[in-house]
Write an enzyme that holds these catalytic residues in place. Structure first.
Site, short mmCIF file in Angstrom:
data_model
loop_
_atom_site.label_atom_id
_atom_site.label_comp_id
_atom_site.label_asym_id
_atom_site.label_seq_id
_atom_site.Cartn_x
_atom_site.Cartn_y
_atom_site.Cartn_z
N PRO A 129 0.80 -1.23 0.00
CG PRO A 129 -0.96 -1.60 1.50
CD PRO A 129 0.36 -2.18 1.02
CG PHE A 157 -2.70 -2.54 -6.43
CD1 PHE A 157 -4.04 -2.26 -6.15
CD2 PHE A 157 -1.77 -1.53 -6.27
CE1 PHE A 157 -4.43 -1.00 -5.74
CE2 PHE A 157 -2.16 -0.26 -5.86
CZ PHE A 157 -3.49 0.01 -5.59
CD GLU A 243 6.33 -8.13 -14.27
OE1 GLU A 243 5.36 -7.49 -13.81
OE2 GLU A 243 7.32 -8.44 -13.58
NE ARG A 269 -22.83 5.87 -36.86
CZ ARG A 269 -24.08 5.90 -36.40
NH1 ARG A 269 -24.92 4.92 -36.73
NH2 ARG A 269 -24.49 6.88 -35.64
CD GLN A 280 -7.88 15.69 -46.11
OE1 GLN A 280 -8.07 16.72 -45.46
NE2 GLN A 280 -7.28 15.67 -47.29
N GLY A 341 -20.67 7.85 -29.97
CA GLY A 341 -21.42 7.42 -28.79
C GLY A 341 -21.40 5.91 -28.59
N GLY A 364 3.86 -3.72 -14.06
CA GLY A 364 5.12 -4.16 -14.65
C GLY A 364 6.16 -3.05 -14.70
N GLY A 365 5.88 -1.94 -14.03
CA GLY A 365 6.74 -0.76 -14.08
C GLY A 365 6.08 0.31 -14.91
#
Length: 380
Positions: A129, A157, A243, A269, A280, A341, A364-365
């Site tokens: 923490p 975490f 990692e 769309r 553009q 939206g 992981g940093g």
């Protein structure tokens, strides 16, 4: 641009991973998101499919294959499927090397078969923490009591924190020495005084259990010391490159997949009587993201190849991690914007990718730490 790092065996393995995702993961993922945790059965299913312990020697139940390109395939396919909750990369690529490289023969025979079968889910407990990424700030302590350690402190975490049966804990075993007074102790499920806090409520990756862990005078046998006494700092530094590569691989795969989804969306769309792709500004946005992804992909693929050959250093791994994750963040934001939206609706993949991927520049940093590592290597 055609990728050249995979051969036919890798692509056959990719089909295996896709089949596993389609059968064992995707039908259940929405429920796992609601539950905040995946099932234990899916871990066992991954073990049966041979997806766990790829690099673990066959004598302990693993695949015996150290080719990191197979890990890249898993990272890419899980990312494309939008299923980060099943943390196979954490299990295989982050925790696996600690067990295979540092464990004694007795420890390997005790822990690795379950690791490979999915019966033993793993976690690593480093963050506290008040310490974050600062190893010198770790306050969890392990007091030597002769034939055992007494472990006290807390972590937060911790990915797989709720499910984990085996937790590698970074603890202070020497009061003096700063970061060099730390050791790795393995705490197993059921140890008296080992308690799990709440399953933390995150903005993304909700199916991935992330917890607080508490160690209240936990008795840890001396035979559960992993690696050298007071050697955790060196062990952690030696394993961080892999990692960070795992995170980078997922990041570029995520950015590419979002670009694919969004490219198709703007073709379909319509706005102002014509497809968005005819505007553009939209074409420029797609062009910029495609170019950034292509350049990043070339660098990450080179790092994957170098790591498979044992040639990747921590500086280039840090470059790959910070650049690919920051790109993923930018692409997610721009793709959501192009969806308008609808991009804000969780039923659209781009919305979940936006929240799931936000952690990439942090764990992981952080990006800032990656830049510090790179800067020190250049400037001293």
């Amino acid at each position: 641009m055609q990728r050249r790092i995979f051969d036919a065996d890798h692509e056959a393995f990719r089909e295996t991973v896709r089949t596993f995702l389609a059968k064992e993961v995707l039908p259940h993922y929405e429920q796992w998101e609601k539950d905040g945790i995946v099932s234990r059965e899916v871990w066992r299913a991954a073990g049966r499919q041979g997806l766990l312990g790829l690099a673990v020697p066959e004598e302990y139940g693993g695949g015996g294959n150290t080719d990191f390109r197979y890990a890249a395939v898993i990272a890419e396919e899980f990312t494309r499927a939008g299923t980060p909750g099943l943390a196979i990369g954490l299990h295989n690529d982050i925790i696996g090397p600690y067990l295979t490289n540092l464990a004694t023969e007795e420890q390997k025979r005790r822990w690795l078969p379950g690791f490979c079968s999915g019966e033993t889910v793993t976690a690593i407990a480093m963050t506290e923490p008040g310490a974050g990424s600062d190893l010198q700030g770790i306050r969890t302590t392990a007091e030597d009591r002769g034939d055992h350690w007494v472990l006290g402190g807390s972590k937060t975490f911790i990915s797989n924190g709720i499910l984990a049966d085996l937790v590698i804990v970074v603890a202070r075993t020497t009061p003096e020495g700063g970061a060099h007074g730390l050791s790795l102790l393995v705490v197993e499920r059921g140890a008296e005084g080992f308690e799990r806090g709440r399953n933390l409520d995150k903005i993304g990756q909700k199916a991935q259990d992330t917890a607080e862990l508490f160690f209240n005078d936990v008795r840890v046998p001396k035979e559960n010391l992993l690696g050298e006494l007071n050697g955790a700092f060196g062990h952690l530094m030696n394993h961080l490159a892999q990692e960070r590569m795992g995170i980078a691989m997922a990041a570029i795969a995520g950015a590419e997949h979002l670009l694919e989804i969004t490219t198709q969306y703007v073709k379909e769309r319509e706005a102002f009587g014509r497809p968005l792709s005819k505007l553009q500004h939209v074409r420029f946005e797609i062009a910029e993201m495609a170019t950034e992804c292509a350049v990043t992909r070339a660098f990450v693929d080179r790092c994957i190849t170098d790591h498979s050959a044992g040639e990747l250093d921590h500086v280039h791994a840090s470059m790959a991690k910070w650049w690919a994750t920051e790109l993923q963040k930018r692409v997610a934001d721009r793709c959501l914007q192009l969806h308008g939206g609808y991009g804000y609706m969780t039923e659209y993949r781009v919305a979940r990718a936006f929240t799931d991927g936000r952690i990439q520049t942090i764990y992981g940093g952080t990006t800032e730490i990656m830049k510090e590592i790179i800067g020190r290597s250049l400037l001293g």
